[in-house]
Design a protein around this motif. Structure first.
Motif, PDB file in Angstrom:
ATOM      1  N   SER A 169    -127.156  52.449  -9.476  1.00  0.00           N
ATOM      2  CA  SER A 169    -126.750  52.081  -8.100  1.00  0.00           C
ATOM      3  C   SER A 169    -126.002  53.365  -7.562  1.00  0.00           C
ATOM      4  N   VAL A 170    -125.465  53.942  -8.556  1.00  0.00           N
ATOM      5  CA  VAL A 170    -124.670  55.508  -7.936  1.00  0.00           C
ATOM      6  C   VAL A 170    -125.763  56.434  -7.518  1.00  0.00           C
ATOM      7  N   ILE A 171    -126.924  56.350  -8.046  1.00  0.00           N
ATOM      8  CA  ILE A 171    -127.826  57.249  -7.646  1.00  0.00           C
ATOM      9  C   ILE A 171    -128.589  56.735  -6.417  1.00  0.00           C
ATOM     10  N   VAL A 172    -128.681  55.512  -6.125  1.00  0.00           N
ATOM     11  CA  VAL A 172    -129.264  55.274  -4.678  1.00  0.00           C
ATOM     12  C   VAL A 172    -128.080  55.284  -3.683  1.00  0.00           C
ATOM     13  N   ILE A 173    -126.900  55.153  -3.894  1.00  0.00           N
ATOM     14  CA  ILE A 173    -125.903  55.411  -2.991  1.00  0.00           C
ATOM     15  C   ILE A 173    -125.932  56.980  -2.597  1.00  0.00           C
ATOM     16  N   MET A 174    -126.057  57.678  -3.416  1.00  0.00           N
ATOM     17  CA  MET A 174    -126.269  59.259  -3.290  1.00  0.00           C
ATOM     18  C   MET A 174    -127.429  59.573  -2.458  1.00  0.00           C
ATOM     19  N   ILE A 175    -128.335  58.958  -2.673  1.00  0.00           N
ATOM     20  CA  ILE A 175    -129.588  59.174  -2.032  1.00  0.00           C
ATOM     21  C   ILE A 175    -129.630  58.770  -0.560  1.00  0.00           C
ATOM     22  N   LEU A 176    -128.849  57.672  -0.374  1.00  0.00           N
ATOM     23  CA  LEU A 176    -128.688  57.017   1.011  1.00  0.00           C
ATOM     24  C   LEU A 176    -127.717  57.893   1.733  1.00  0.00           C
ATOM     25  N   PHE A 177    -126.600  58.329   1.328  1.00  0.00           N
ATOM     26  CA  PHE A 177    -125.905  59.290   1.882  1.00  0.00           C
ATOM     27  C   PHE A 177    -126.478  60.546   2.327  1.00  0.00           C
ATOM     28  N   PHE A 178    -127.602  61.089   1.449  1.00  0.00           N
ATOM     29  CA  PHE A 178    -128.180  62.005   1.647  1.00  0.00           C
ATOM     30  C   PHE A 178    -129.036  62.104   2.756  1.00  0.00           C
ATOM     31  N   LEU A 179    -129.821  60.854   2.852  1.00  0.00           N
ATOM     32  CA  LEU A 179    -130.829  60.611   3.822  1.00  0.00           C
ATOM     33  C   LEU A 179    -129.867  60.142   5.327  1.00  0.00           C
ATOM     34  N   ALA A 180    -128.903  59.573   5.387  1.00  0.00           N
ATOM     35  CA  ALA A 180    -128.124  59.354   6.374  1.00  0.00           C
ATOM     36  C   ALA A 180    -127.506  60.834   6.970  1.00  0.00           C
ATOM     37  N   THR A 181    -127.110  61.754   6.242  1.00  0.00           N
ATOM     38  CA  THR A 181    -126.711  63.292   6.596  1.00  0.00           C
ATOM     39  C   THR A 181    -127.730  63.982   7.201  1.00  0.00           C
ATOM     40  N   THR A 182    -128.937  63.866   6.816  1.00  0.00           N
ATOM     41  CA  THR A 182    -129.956  64.556   7.088  1.00  0.00           C
ATOM     42  C   THR A 182    -130.614  64.096   8.219  1.00  0.00           C
ATOM     43  N   LEU A 183    -130.727  62.728   8.411  1.00  0.00           N
ATOM     44  CA  LEU A 183    -131.720  62.105   9.606  1.00  0.00           C
ATOM     45  C   LEU A 183    -130.725  62.147  10.925  1.00  0.00           C
ATOM     46  N   PHE A 184    -129.443  61.778  10.772  1.00  0.00           N
ATOM     47  CA  PHE A 184    -128.596  61.674  12.048  1.00  0.00           C
ATOM     48  C   PHE A 184    -127.915  62.937  12.299  1.00  0.00           C
ATOM     49  N   HIS A 185    -128.037  64.014  11.837  1.00  0.00           N
ATOM     50  CA  HIS A 185    -127.459  65.218  12.069  1.00  0.00           C
ATOM     51  C   HIS A 185    -128.567  66.349  12.690  1.00  0.00           C
ATOM     52  N   ASP A 186    -128.067  66.399  14.022  1.00  0.00           N
ATOM     53  CA  ASP A 186    -129.017  67.164  14.996  1.00  0.00           C
ATOM     54  C   ASP A 186    -128.473  68.841  14.627  1.00  0.00           C
ATOM     55  N   VAL A 187    -129.451  69.565  14.377  1.00  0.00           N
ATOM     56  CA  VAL A 187    -129.106  70.964  14.104  1.00  0.00           C
ATOM     57  C   VAL A 187    -129.335  71.912  15.388  1.00  0.00           C
ATOM     58  N   LYS A 188    -128.260  72.366  16.069  1.00  0.00           N
ATOM     59  CA  LYS A 188    -128.352  73.128  17.063  1.00  0.00           C
ATOM     60  C   LYS A 188    -129.109  74.411  16.899  1.00  0.00           C
TER      61      LYS A 188
END
Length: 75
Positions: free
Chosen positions: A21-40
Motif C-alpha cells: 500500500s505504501v508503494i501504491v501511494i508513492m506511485i499515485l503521488f508520482f503520477l499525480a505530480t507528473t500528469l498535472f504539472h505543466d512545465v513551462k
C-alpha cells in the motif's frame, strides 16, 4: 511465554500488504505530480563575458588587506 509462528498468525501478510500500500501511494503521488504539472519553457542562461571583465577590473583595483598577520618570530 510462547512465540507465535508469524506465518501462521498472519503478521507477514499484514506487513506485505502495508508495504504494497505504501508503494501504491508513492506511485499515485508520482503520477499525480507528473500528469498535472505543466512545465513551462525555460530560457537558457548565457554567461556575459563583458560584465565579468568589469567585475575583475573592479576587484583588482581594490587593494585587498590580508586576513591574518604573521608573527615576527616562529615559536
Amino acid at each position: 511465554m510462547k512465540i507465535e509462528n508469524p506465518f501462521e498468525s498472519g503478521h507477514i501478510r499484514n506487513y506485505i500488504l502495508f508495504y504494497a500500500s505504501v508503494i501504491v501511494i508513492m506511485i499515485l503521488f508520482f503520477l499525480a505530480t507528473t500528469l498535472f504539472h505543466d512545465v513551462k519553457k525555460v530560457e537558457k542562461k548565457k554567461f556575459d563575458i563583458n560584465s565579468s571583465k568589469v567585475m575583475l577590473t573592479k576587484k583588482t583595483k581594490q587593494k585587498e588587506e590580508p586576513r591574518f598577520k604573521l608573527m615576527q618570530k616562529a615559536y
